[in-house]
Design a protein around this motif. Structure first.
Motif, PDB file in Angstrom:
ATOM      1  N   LEU A 128     -44.550  57.934 -19.450  1.00 53.46           N
ATOM      2  CA  LEU A 128     -43.616  58.461 -18.451  1.00 53.46           C
ATOM      3  C   LEU A 128     -43.052  57.345 -17.580  1.00 53.46           C
ATOM      4  N   ARG A 129     -43.906  56.402 -17.177  1.00 49.88           N
ATOM      5  CA  ARG A 129     -43.427  55.274 -16.367  1.00 49.88           C
ATOM      6  C   ARG A 129     -42.437  54.413 -17.152  1.00 49.88           C
ATOM      7  N   THR A 130     -42.695  54.231 -18.432  1.00 56.63           N
ATOM      8  CA  THR A 130     -41.784  53.441 -19.268  1.00 56.63           C
ATOM      9  C   THR A 130     -40.424  54.115 -19.361  1.00 56.63           C
ATOM     10  N   GLU A 131     -40.445  55.446 -19.507  1.00 51.46           N
ATOM     11  CA  GLU A 131     -39.196  56.207 -19.559  1.00 51.46           C
ATOM     12  C   GLU A 131     -38.410  56.063 -18.260  1.00 51.46           C
ATOM     13  N   VAL A 132     -39.107  56.161 -17.137  1.00 50.85           N
ATOM     14  CA  VAL A 132     -38.454  56.029 -15.836  1.00 50.85           C
ATOM     15  C   VAL A 132     -37.878  54.626 -15.663  1.00 50.85           C
ATOM     16  N   ASN A 133     -38.621  53.613 -16.074  1.00 51.14           N
ATOM     17  CA  ASN A 133     -38.136  52.235 -15.959  1.00 51.14           C
ATOM     18  C   ASN A 133     -36.881  52.016 -16.806  1.00 51.14           C
ATOM     19  N   ALA A 134     -36.853  52.620 -18.008  1.00 53.16           N
ATOM     20  CA  ALA A 134     -35.676  52.480 -18.873  1.00 53.16           C
ATOM     21  C   ALA A 134     -34.460  53.137 -18.235  1.00 53.16           C
TER      22      ALA A 134
END
Length: 253
Positions: A128-134
């Protein structure tokens, strides 16, 4: 439709046009096609140097978001997460599998699906954090294009003015034409200032605001999913997530 953005743009343009109408100069005195080409074309060319072609081609669609955007309904998001927590607390985490299709928020939907599939909390949060960062990177690029256009437009306006002055000074045989030549030379600076301060810079600030609001909603989603997976009580989750809401909205609820 974002009414504030629309009203602001109409007012900015209206005040400029109204000021010209109240003056003594005709509208034709403020029109010069070469000046438009220097400012808009020059700023666009400089932006092409800074960003990939695909990003520049997508910039008009990004600019449209200033007017066509949905306000973040954080209260509804919190309520939906609390409802999911109540179901998980009453029937178990696996009971949420039948509700995944009804979840509107894509981040919550992904997190709940991963939790139901047995992913560890660490893996769920990482995804989820990776998605938000992208998403944040894409938002930053869109805002960056508008920021750079806002910086380049006045600079190319000054370049156009200097070009006009040089051409005017090349021929000083007719002193009566100096005033008209000076006016045409200054139009480019005017165009650059208008483009930067009516369009590009305000658009960049609005895109930044929309991005920050979306990031807050995504943080609510992530914390809600993690709390559900960790088995926290619905009341505790509700209290935790409502801290992201404005005080007046919390009191009203």
């Amino acid at each position: 439709m974002d009414i504030a953005s629309l009203i602001g743009l109409i007012l900015a343009i209206g005040l400029i046009v109204g000021s010209i109408a109240l003056g003594n100069a005709p509208f034709t005195a403020f029109m010069d096609i070469p000046s438009v080409l220097v400012v808009i074309g020059g700023a666009g060319a400089a932006a092409l140097i800074c960003f990939p072609l695909g990003s520049i081609l997508r910039s008009p669609m990004i600019a449209v978001k200033v007017f066509l955007n949905k306000s973040e309904d954080r209260l509804s998001l919190v309520k939906q997460i609390v409802e999911l927590a109540e179901t998980a607390r009453r029937d178990g985490l696996l009971a949420l599998e039948s509700k995944v299709g009804d979840i509107e928020n894509p981040l919550v939907r992904t997190g709940i699906q991963m939790a139901v599939d047995g992913s560890t909390p660490e893996v769920v949060e990482e995804v989820l954090r990776t998605e938000v960062n992208a998403i944040a990177v894409r938002h930053k690029e869109g805002k960056g294009i508008m920021d750079q256009l806002g910086r380049f437009a006045p600079a190319y306006g000054m370049i156009g003015t200097l070009m006009g002055l040089i051409m005017m000074l090349q021929d000083m045989s007719d002193p009566s034409g100096i005033g008209a030549g000076m006016a045409v030379a200054l139009i480019t600076t005017l165009y650059g200032a208008i483009a930067a301060n009516v369009f590009f810079s305000p658009f960049a600030e609005k895109l930044g605001l929309l991005s920050r609001n979306e990031m807050v909603s995504m943080e609510i989603a992530i914390r809600g999913v993690m709390a559900i997976q960790q088995g926290e009580s619905p009341r505790a989750i509700d209290q935790k997530l409502r801290t992201f809401l404005p005080p007046k909205q919390r009191e009203a609820e």
